[in-house]
Scaffold this motif. Sequence first.
Motif, mmCIF file in Angstrom:
data_model
loop_
_atom_site.group_PDB
_atom_site.id
_atom_site.type_symbol
_atom_site.label_atom_id
_atom_site.label_comp_id
_atom_site.label_asym_id
_atom_site.label_seq_id
_atom_site.Cartn_x
_atom_site.Cartn_y
_atom_site.Cartn_z
ATOM 1 N N GLN A 1 0.851 -1.198 0.000
ATOM 2 C CA GLN A 1 0.000 0.000 0.000
ATOM 3 C C GLN A 1 0.881 1.240 0.000
ATOM 4 O O GLN A 1 2.058 1.169 0.344
ATOM 5 C CB GLN A 1 -0.892 0.034 1.250
ATOM 6 N N TYR B 1 -1.138 4.699 4.459
ATOM 7 C CA TYR B 1 -2.354 3.874 4.421
ATOM 8 C C TYR B 1 -2.562 3.253 5.802
ATOM 9 O O TYR B 1 -1.637 2.696 6.383
ATOM 10 C CB TYR B 1 -2.182 2.786 3.353
ATOM 11 N N ARG C 1 -1.179 -0.264 7.115
ATOM 12 C CA ARG C 1 -0.180 -0.690 6.129
ATOM 13 C C ARG C 1 0.704 -1.799 6.727
ATOM 14 O O ARG C 1 1.175 -1.685 7.860
ATOM 15 C CB ARG C 1 0.687 0.509 5.735
#
Length: 224
Positions: A149, A153, A156
């Motif tokens: 990602q 994010y 993640r």
Amino acid sequence: MSAPQNHSAEPRTIGILGAGRVGTAVGRQALKAGYGVMVATSKPAEDIALMVQIMTPGAVAVTAAEAADADIVVVAVPLHKCRTLDPDLLGGKTVIEAMNYWAPVDGEIDDFENDDRTSSEIVQDYLAGSNIVKTLNHIGYHDLEVDGQEPGYEGRRALALAGDHQGAKDLVSRFINRIGYDAVDAGPLEAGRSFQPGTEIFNGSHTAEQLRSILSADREPVRL
Ligand SMILES: NC(=O)c1ccc[n+]([C@@H]2O[C@H](COP(=O)([O-])OP(=O)(O)OC[C@H]3O[C@@H](n4cnc5c(N)ncnc54)[C@H](OP(=O)(O)O)[C@@H]3O)[C@@H](O)[C@H]2O)c1
């Protein structure tokens, strides 16, 4: 010996030794992130050119010497083949060591079975002039292309790395981040013990915070 590597420069090229499950997955992920990718096996470059074109479109099939010229070299060969690598080619290089010693799958290998050190320390001994960074070993090759990602994010996935050369670890951390994962520095190469096969980190998927917590628990002295 080539000029000393500048570890603060942004890595641009990735050389991959091994074009199997892990090597090709790392190659595709690196290509997506914009790296120039070179792939080599023990076979002549022309013998693997078509396979590389199909498995990692955009990568170039090269000799091991050409792959070793990249900013970061990823070693993704079966561990029992590690002594077929040429230590001279990898001298002075930042080398990601993605191999595992996993006897139930690979069978028992004397060198690794009867040595208390981590597999990466034994590999570092063999590739004495290289700056080994252990990482990418605790994510399945299929997950590598799915779980990545963008930075920031939520949730993640993180990947741990361990090595004795800080500059090499910094370089590899930037690579790991760019291919979709938070990089968590576990410490010296010996700390890779925390993410070898059979460990909680090896068997799961973790965020950076979770990884740090597991790594710090592993560093706590055992109270008897
Ligand atoms: N399976 C996973 O999800 C996973 C995840 C992380 C890490 N790992 C670890 O990653 C390593 C590689 O696993 P894999 O499943 O990708 O193996 P693999 O599919 O068997 O592929 C191994 C590759 O290494 C090449 N090779 C062998 N000797 C070489 C040499 N001296 N120089 C360059 N290339 C060489 C082989 O080609 P030639 O024989 O034709 O040279 C082949 O392309 C293992 O140590 C494994 O434990 C696996």
